[in-house]
Each structure stands twice: as structure tokens, then as C-alpha cells.
Design a protein around this motif. Structure first.
Motif, PDB file in Angstrom:
ATOM      1  N   MET A 108      -0.562 -12.435  -6.201  1.00 48.71           N
ATOM      2  CA  MET A 108      -1.836 -11.841  -5.764  1.00 48.71           C
ATOM      3  C   MET A 108      -3.031 -12.460  -6.487  1.00 48.71           C
ATOM      4  O   MET A 108      -4.112 -12.593  -5.933  1.00 48.71           O
ATOM      5  N   ARG A 109      -2.838 -12.822  -7.742  1.00 53.32           N
ATOM      6  CA  ARG A 109      -3.900 -13.437  -8.553  1.00 53.32           C
ATOM      7  C   ARG A 109      -4.448 -14.664  -7.823  1.00 53.32           C
ATOM      8  O   ARG A 109      -5.651 -14.897  -7.788  1.00 53.32           O
ATOM      9  N   VAL A 110      -3.564 -15.436  -7.221  1.00 51.77           N
ATOM     10  CA  VAL A 110      -3.995 -16.622  -6.477  1.00 51.77           C
ATOM     11  C   VAL A 110      -4.523 -16.210  -5.104  1.00 51.77           C
ATOM     12  O   VAL A 110      -5.603 -16.648  -4.680  1.00 51.77           O
ATOM     13  N   SER A 111      -3.798 -15.315  -4.411  1.00 52.70           N
ATOM     14  CA  SER A 111      -4.229 -14.884  -3.061  1.00 52.70           C
ATOM     15  C   SER A 111      -5.652 -14.342  -3.075  1.00 52.70           C
ATOM     16  O   SER A 111      -6.424 -14.561  -2.161  1.00 52.70           O
ATOM     17  N   PHE A 185       0.459  -1.382  -0.425  1.00 55.72           N
ATOM     18  CA  PHE A 185       0.171  -1.885   0.919  1.00 55.72           C
ATOM     19  C   PHE A 185      -1.338  -2.044   1.126  1.00 55.72           C
ATOM     20  O   PHE A 185      -1.805  -3.037   1.676  1.00 55.72           O
ATOM     21  N   GLU A 186      -2.109  -1.054   0.633  1.00 56.23           N
ATOM     22  CA  GLU A 186      -3.568  -1.067   0.831  1.00 56.23           C
ATOM     23  C   GLU A 186      -4.203  -2.308   0.201  1.00 56.23           C
ATOM     24  O   GLU A 186      -5.163  -2.853   0.727  1.00 56.23           O
ATOM     25  N   GLU A 187      -3.628  -2.739  -0.928  1.00 49.39           N
ATOM     26  CA  GLU A 187      -4.179  -3.910  -1.612  1.00 49.39           C
ATOM     27  C   GLU A 187      -3.952  -5.171  -0.776  1.00 49.39           C
ATOM     28  O   GLU A 187      -4.826  -6.025  -0.638  1.00 49.39           O
ATOM     29  N   VAL A 188      -2.751  -5.257  -0.197  1.00 51.00           N
ATOM     30  CA  VAL A 188      -2.419  -6.416   0.646  1.00 51.00           C
ATOM     31  C   VAL A 188      -3.318  -6.411   1.883  1.00 51.00           C
ATOM     32  O   VAL A 188      -3.883  -7.435   2.275  1.00 51.00           O
ATOM     33  N   TYR A 189      -3.496  -5.214   2.472  1.00 46.51           N
ATOM     34  CA  TYR A 189      -4.315  -5.069   3.685  1.00 46.51           C
ATOM     35  C   TYR A 189      -5.756  -5.523   3.420  1.00 46.51           C
ATOM     36  O   TYR A 189      -6.313  -6.330   4.159  1.00 46.51           O
ATOM     37  N   SER A 190      -6.346  -5.030   2.324  1.00 48.43           N
ATOM     38  CA  SER A 190      -7.752  -5.373   2.108  1.00 48.43           C
ATOM     39  C   SER A 190      -7.921  -6.832   1.679  1.00 48.43           C
ATOM     40  O   SER A 190      -8.926  -7.461   1.993  1.00 48.43           O
ATOM     41  N   ASN A 191      -6.907  -7.398   1.019  1.00 48.84           N
ATOM     42  CA  ASN A 191      -6.974  -8.824   0.676  1.00 48.84           C
ATOM     43  C   ASN A 191      -6.969  -9.683   1.954  1.00 48.84           C
ATOM     44  O   ASN A 191      -7.754 -10.616   2.099  1.00 48.84           O
ATOM     45  N   LEU A 192      -6.113  -9.309   2.909  1.00 49.49           N
ATOM     46  CA  LEU A 192      -6.053 -10.083   4.165  1.00 49.49           C
ATOM     47  C   LEU A 192      -7.356  -9.944   4.944  1.00 49.49           C
ATOM     48  O   LEU A 192      -7.877 -10.912   5.494  1.00 49.49           O
ATOM     49  N   GLU A 193      -7.887  -8.719   4.963  1.00 48.27           N
ATOM     50  CA  GLU A 193      -9.128  -8.443   5.694  1.00 48.27           C
ATOM     51  C   GLU A 193     -10.268  -9.308   5.141  1.00 48.27           C
ATOM     52  O   GLU A 193     -11.026  -9.936   5.884  1.00 48.27           O
TER      53      GLU A 193
END
Ligand code: DC
Length: 247
Positions: A108-111, A185-193
Motif C-alpha cells: 500500500m505504501r507504494v500504491s 476494504f475502505e482503504e483499498v476502495y478510496s486508494n483506487l478512487e
């Protein structure tokens, strides 16, 4: 279904697969390359490797701001390459100046820092240069955001992959959880958004469908259907090129 295709005598082509983050395009691209004996290049991994370099060298501050002036002079020395692993872990690993960074670039640090790095024109210029070199001999499947528009505008086959944000976040979250990463999940969702927003609105090579790309709504089909469709498209393209060269 997963047998390699008999295409040894066929002309080699360039396949460009673009689309949103976690739309499943890498899986498709990797599998197609394997089936037809082509080289596979994950161009997103290259932007991730540059981001890792910047993070390791203190070129991204706590607020996520990238020190462009610090990063740009290093770009011409940065080598990003790929190594095909054999055996149980038969996947491709990304190398940064020869070091295997495959695991680290997926964190996630890189994403969460990659999009601001990927907007820097000098970074894009260097990556595009490396990507074009990799595709010089054709026989390549490359996935990314600007492959059909900027890297290989003359690619013989271009595909643009869509999938809804929720479906993509679900896919990405499951992937990370399977790798043992503890993430909400919310963290992944907002990172993609956020990445969608930056990728589609940046000035240089934004994520857009090339005019001649064929669209696939990846939320609406199974993996098997997807692959069947892509392989048929690949075979039709080869046939078209063979016919054109005969006439
Ligand atoms: O495909 P990915 O999620 O691993 O890509 C990581 C980031 O790299 C993505 O947020 C946008 C950027 N990228 C890009 O700008 N151009 C490409 N050809 C591939 C990826």
C-alpha cells in the motif's frame, strides 16, 4: 483451453491492453502472453518501481509530495526489468537496478504514492523509452494506461478494459488479503478512487481509450469467457495481418 497456441510461423504483433487499476487487465495480458509465447510487460510495475526508489531515497515527503528535482537526475540511471521465475512461483518478478522488488512494489505504501510519481513528464518519458525498447522486436503483450495511445500507437491489437469501482476494489482487496496483507476494504476502495481520478485527469498521457481500441466490460464476464474472447481477437488480428501481407 490452456494449451499453448500453434503460432510459430505467424507474424509477431504488439498487443496493448489498457484500463483502470485492478480491472483484471494484468491477469488477461499475462495469460495471453503465456498462451501465445509472447513477452509480457506490466508497465504499472515500472511506475511502482520508480515510486519505491523515490520512497527509499527520501524523495517523497510525509504529505505525499514528490521531490521532482531530486528524482529527475536519477531517472536515466534507473533500470527496471523483469525476470521470469520458474518452478512453483512461476510469475514474473520486477527488478529495480537488478534487485527483486516484486513484493515491495505491491504494498500500500507504494500504491498510495504511485499516481503522483506517474504524472511527472520526465518519469513518463523515461518509462515510455524503456517500454518501446522492450517492444522493438514485437511479440509482446503490454498492459497499462497509455500503451495503445502513447507507447505503441501502432499496436496491431488494442484492448481497453472497464470494470466498476466496487468490483475492482473487491478484487484488489482479496488479492492483498490472499498475500497476507492486513488491510481494510475502505482503504483499498478510496486508494483506487483517488488513483482513477489522478490517472484520468493528468496532463501527460491520461488514461483514455485509444480510438481504435476494442472495449471489454470485465465486470460482466467470467475469466474463461474473457480469455476465450481475447484469444479469438488475437487470432483474428493475426489472420487479418497475414491476409493483408498476401494481398
Ligand atoms: O497497473 P497498476 O495499478 O499497477 O499501476 C500503478 C500506477 O502506475 C497507476 O496508478 C498509474 C500508473 N501507470 C501509468 O501511469 N501508466 C501506465 N502505463 C501504467 C501505470
Amino acid at each position: 483451453m490452456n494449451e499453448p497456441l500453434e503460432i510459430t510461423d505467424a507474424p509477431k504483433i504488439v498487443v496493448a491492453i489498457d484500463g483502470y487499476s485492478s480491472s483484471g487487465k494484468s491477469t488477461m495480458a499475462r495469460e495471453l502472453a503465456k498462451r501465445v509465447g509472447y513477452v509480457y510487460v506490466d508497465s504499472g510495475a515500472m511506475y511502482r518501481a520508480v515510486t519505491l526508489f523515490a520512497l527509499r531515497n527520501g524523495l517523497i515527503n510525509e504529505d505525499g509530495l514528490v521531490n521532482k528535482e531530486g528524482l529527475i537526475p536519477h531517472l536515466h540511471n534507473l533500470e527496471v526489468s523483469f525476470e521470469q521465475k520458474t518452478g512453483k512461483d512461476g510469475v514474473q518478478h520486477t527488478l529495480l537496478n537488478g534487485e527483486d522488488v516484486e513484493k515491495e512494489i505491491r504494498e500500500m505504501r507504494v500504491s498510495s504514492h504511485v499516481s503522483p510519481v506517474a504524472v511527472i513528464p520526465e518519469v513518463r518519458e523515461r518509462m515510455v523509452q524503456l517500454q518501446q525498447l522492450m517492444g522493438k522486436k514485437k511479440g509482446i503483450v503490454m498492459d497499462g494506461r497509455d500503451i495503445g495511445t502513447t507507447v505503441f500507437p501502432n499496436a496491431e491489437l488494442k484492448v481497453f478494459v472497464y470494470a466498476g469501482l466496487h468490483e475492482r476494489a473487491r478484487r484488489r482487496w482479496r488479492e492483498l488479503a490472499n498475500k497476507g496483507m492486513d488491510i481494510r476494504f475502505e482503504e483499498v476502495y478510496s486508494n483506487l478512487e483517488e488513483r482513477d481520478r489522478i490517472d484520468t485527469t493528468r496532463e501527460v498521457s491520461p488514461l483514455i481509450k485509444a480510438e481504435d481500441a476494442i472495449e471489454l466490460d470485465n465486470g460482466a464476464v467470467t475469466h474463461e469467457e474473457q480469455m476465450e474472447w481475447l484469444i479469438k481477437l488475437f487470432q483474428d488480428t493475426i489472420e487479418r495481418i497475414e491476409n493483408e501481407s498476401r494481398s
